[in-house]
Design a protein around this motif. Structure first.
Motif, PDB file in Angstrom:
ATOM      1  N   SER A  89       0.854  -1.192   0.000  1.00  0.00           N
ATOM      2  CA  SER A  89       0.000   0.000   0.000  1.00  0.00           C
ATOM      3  C   SER A  89       0.886   1.236   0.000  1.00  0.00           C
ATOM      4  CB  SER A  89      -0.938   0.005   1.212  1.00  0.00           C
ATOM      5  OG  SER A  89      -0.194   0.078   2.412  1.00  0.00           O
ATOM      6  N   ASN A  90       0.276   2.392  -0.254  1.00  0.00           N
ATOM      7  CA  ASN A  90       1.039   3.630  -0.353  1.00  0.00           C
ATOM      8  C   ASN A  90       0.135   4.787   0.023  1.00  0.00           C
ATOM      9  OD1 ASN A  90       3.317   5.236  -0.959  1.00  0.00           O
ATOM     10  ND2 ASN A  90       3.758   4.066  -2.815  1.00  0.00           N
ATOM     11  N   SER A  91       0.670   6.001  -0.020  1.00  0.00           N
ATOM     12  CA  SER A  91      -0.139   7.195   0.216  1.00  0.00           C
ATOM     13  C   SER A  91       0.226   8.259  -0.812  1.00  0.00           C
ATOM     14  CB  SER A  91       0.064   7.732   1.640  1.00  0.00           C
ATOM     15  OG  SER A  91       1.423   7.982   1.899  1.00  0.00           O
ATOM     16  N   LEU A  92      -0.705   9.150  -1.058  1.00  0.00           N
ATOM     17  CA  LEU A  92      -0.525  10.219  -2.039  1.00  0.00           C
ATOM     18  C   LEU A  92      -0.092  11.491  -1.322  1.00  0.00           C
ATOM     19  CD1 LEU A  92      -1.017  11.187  -5.043  1.00  0.00           C
ATOM     20  CD2 LEU A  92      -3.299  11.883  -4.258  1.00  0.00           C
ATOM     21  N   VAL A  93       0.982  12.115  -1.804  1.00  0.00           N
ATOM     22  CA  VAL A  93       1.462  13.346  -1.179  1.00  0.00           C
ATOM     23  C   VAL A  93       1.636  14.440  -2.231  1.00  0.00           C
ATOM     24  CG1 VAL A  93       2.631  12.152   0.703  1.00  0.00           C
ATOM     25  CG2 VAL A  93       3.901  12.674  -1.394  1.00  0.00           C
ATOM     26  N   MET A  94       1.509  15.666  -1.783  1.00  0.00           N
ATOM     27  CA  MET A  94       1.819  16.820  -2.631  1.00  0.00           C
ATOM     28  C   MET A  94       3.234  17.261  -2.292  1.00  0.00           C
ATOM     29  SD  MET A  94      -0.206  20.435  -3.098  1.00  0.00           S
ATOM     30  CE  MET A  94       0.413  21.291  -1.643  1.00  0.00           C
ATOM     31  N   ILE A  95       4.056  17.431  -3.304  1.00  0.00           N
ATOM     32  CA  ILE A  95       5.447  17.842  -3.081  1.00  0.00           C
ATOM     33  C   ILE A  95       5.727  19.159  -3.775  1.00  0.00           C
ATOM     34  CG2 ILE A  95       6.324  15.502  -2.748  1.00  0.00           C
ATOM     35  CD1 ILE A  95       7.314  15.552  -5.663  1.00  0.00           C
ATOM     36  N   THR A  96       6.730  19.862  -3.262  1.00  0.00           N
ATOM     37  CA  THR A  96       7.200  21.108  -3.870  1.00  0.00           C
ATOM     38  C   THR A  96       8.725  21.043  -3.954  1.00  0.00           C
ATOM     39  OG1 THR A  96       7.396  22.224  -1.735  1.00  0.00           O
ATOM     40  CG2 THR A  96       5.274  22.413  -2.885  1.00  0.00           C
ATOM     41  N   PRO A 129      -8.368   3.991  -1.656  1.00  0.00           N
ATOM     42  CA  PRO A 129      -7.167   3.441  -1.009  1.00  0.00           C
ATOM     43  C   PRO A 129      -6.131   3.028  -2.057  1.00  0.00           C
ATOM     44  CG  PRO A 129      -9.164   2.492  -0.067  1.00  0.00           C
ATOM     45  CD  PRO A 129      -9.595   3.274  -1.266  1.00  0.00           C
ATOM     46  N   ILE A 130      -4.865   3.313  -1.785  1.00  0.00           N
ATOM     47  CA  ILE A 130      -3.793   2.996  -2.730  1.00  0.00           C
ATOM     48  C   ILE A 130      -3.210   1.634  -2.368  1.00  0.00           C
ATOM     49  CG2 ILE A 130      -1.578   3.722  -3.694  1.00  0.00           C
ATOM     50  CD1 ILE A 130      -2.358   6.610  -2.976  1.00  0.00           C
ATOM     51  N   THR A 131      -3.646   0.628  -3.083  1.00  0.00           N
ATOM     52  CA  THR A 131      -3.152  -0.729  -2.858  1.00  0.00           C
ATOM     53  C   THR A 131      -2.615  -1.299  -4.166  1.00  0.00           C
ATOM     54  OG1 THR A 131      -5.412  -1.562  -3.160  1.00  0.00           O
ATOM     55  CG2 THR A 131      -4.637  -1.252  -0.894  1.00  0.00           C
ATOM     56  N   TYR A 132      -1.604  -2.137  -4.043  1.00  0.00           N
ATOM     57  CA  TYR A 132      -0.917  -2.713  -5.200  1.00  0.00           C
ATOM     58  C   TYR A 132      -1.261  -4.200  -5.350  1.00  0.00           C
ATOM     59  CZ  TYR A 132       2.241   1.371  -5.305  1.00  0.00           C
ATOM     60  OH  TYR A 132       2.774   2.639  -5.384  1.00  0.00           O
ATOM     61  N   PRO A 133      -1.968  -4.579  -6.405  1.00  0.00           N
ATOM     62  CA  PRO A 133      -2.226  -5.996  -6.644  1.00  0.00           C
ATOM     63  C   PRO A 133      -1.201  -6.604  -7.598  1.00  0.00           C
ATOM     64  CG  PRO A 133      -3.645  -4.689  -8.050  1.00  0.00           C
ATOM     65  CD  PRO A 133      -2.779  -3.717  -7.278  1.00  0.00           C
ATOM     66  N   VAL A 134      -0.950  -7.894  -7.449  1.00  0.00           N
ATOM     67  CA  VAL A 134      -0.085  -8.632  -8.363  1.00  0.00           C
ATOM     68  C   VAL A 134      -0.863  -9.846  -8.856  1.00  0.00           C
ATOM     69  CG1 VAL A 134       0.957 -10.038  -6.537  1.00  0.00           C
ATOM     70  CG2 VAL A 134       2.205  -9.666  -8.671  1.00  0.00           C
ATOM     71  N   ALA A 135      -0.599 -10.276 -10.076  1.00  0.00           N
ATOM     72  CA  ALA A 135      -1.271 -11.460 -10.621  1.00  0.00           C
ATOM     73  C   ALA A 135      -0.434 -12.051 -11.741  1.00  0.00           C
ATOM     74  CB  ALA A 135      -2.667 -11.112 -11.133  1.00  0.00           C
ATOM     75  N   VAL A 136      -0.701 -13.308 -12.040  1.00  0.00           N
ATOM     76  CA  VAL A 136      -0.027 -14.011 -13.132  1.00  0.00           C
ATOM     77  C   VAL A 136      -0.743 -13.703 -14.442  1.00  0.00           C
ATOM     78  CG1 VAL A 136       0.591 -16.288 -14.050  1.00  0.00           C
ATOM     79  CG2 VAL A 136       0.754 -15.831 -11.586  1.00  0.00           C
ATOM     80  N   VAL A 137       0.035 -13.460 -15.479  1.00  0.00           N
ATOM     81  CA  VAL A 137      -0.532 -13.210 -16.807  1.00  0.00           C
ATOM     82  C   VAL A 137      -1.014 -14.536 -17.395  1.00  0.00           C
ATOM     83  CG1 VAL A 137      -0.018 -12.373 -19.137  1.00  0.00           C
ATOM     84  CG2 VAL A 137       0.940 -11.198 -17.133  1.00  0.00           C
ATOM     85  N   THR A 138      -2.183 -14.519 -18.006  1.00  0.00           N
ATOM     86  CA  THR A 138      -2.815 -15.741 -18.510  1.00  0.00           C
ATOM     87  C   THR A 138      -1.904 -16.527 -19.447  1.00  0.00           C
ATOM     88  OG1 THR A 138      -4.966 -14.638 -18.352  1.00  0.00           O
ATOM     89  CG2 THR A 138      -4.862 -16.650 -19.665  1.00  0.00           C
TER      90      THR A 138
END
Length: 251
Positions: free
Chosen positions: A104-111, A210-219
């Protein structure tokens, strides 16, 4: 003169030992924000699988899934959002039974660290001093969609749209800000951590999925069993420790 059968057998056995094991290559397409963590994870995975080489392709998740849909030879897909993985499943290029969230991750504003206007709230982006704001392209870059959701929730997407500079992936947003070509930009917290000497985190954004990262196998994976093993490895203790060190959270 004929050589004894036992000597021929021994010679043949020696030749067999001299032949290297068949090499296997595993090709993984992963979101750009995963670059550094995935490279280290790939090296560790290779160490557990003699004869296996892990090859990575990093880009915006939307571009990667489009490549897979068009027939690119990929074994594993790791996306920075659920929507892009859903698209792969709908196009039947992703095996849904192998799909798992792993980070998971979070979104931030940067300068920029130097010479940027003081920004502490999203509404500060409407200041006249803020002329350019870097964001990912919402159609293909997950961080762009998260940014659009956050700014829309704050009723700022429309008013700020003339100032938006659209990037092809999250790392391009980071580069724009680090080089001072824009006054602000939106990236993942893990990306901002990579350039703490050049960018400043002004705030953590809310109002997005929500910032979540899924992984899966390519068919059409050419190494389906190995691909499943890599996907499972991402949720193991060793890979999770690496992801945590790069700032990623638990899924």
């Amino acid at each position: 003169m004929h050589r004894p059968l036992c000597m021929l057998a021994a010679a043949g056995f020696g030749l067999t030992l001299a032949l290297p094991a068949a090499a296997q290559q595993l090709t993984i397409s992963a979101a750009a924000s995963l670059t550094e963590a995935m490279r280290e994870i790939g090296t560790r995975f290779e160490a557990t699988k003699p004869g296996v080489t892990v090859r990575f392709n990093f880009a915006a998740s939307g571009a990667l899934v489009q490549q897979i849909i068009q027939g690119a030879p990929v074994d594993v897909f790791a996306s920075a959002d659920q929507e892009t993985m859903d698209r792969g499943v709908a196009q039947k290029v992703i095996d849904p039974a192998t799909r798992r969230d792993f980070a998971s991750n979070s979104l931030v504003m940067i300068t920029p660290l130097q010479g940027a206007p003081a920004l502490t709230r999203l509404t500060d982006l409407t200041q006249p001093a803020v002329k350019r704001i870097a964001v990912g392209k919402p159609a293909t870059v997950p961080v762009g969609r998260y940014t659009q959701q956050a700014l829309t929730a704050a009723q700022l997407w429309g008013p700020l749209e003339p100032r938006l500079v659209f990037a092809d992936n999250v790392r391009q947003v980071l580069d724009y800000v680090a080089r001072g070509e824009v006054e602000a930009g939106f990236v993942y917290r893990t990306d901002a951590e990579l350039m703490k000497d050049r960018v400043r985190v002004a705030l953590t954004a809310t109002g997005h999925a929500p910032i979540t990262y899924p992984v899966a196998v390519v068919t059409d994976s050419r190494q389906p069993q190995l691909a499943r093993e890599f996907a499972a490895y991402l949720n193991g203790a060793e890979a999770q420790a690496i992801l945590a060190r790069f700032g990623f959270g638990k899924p």
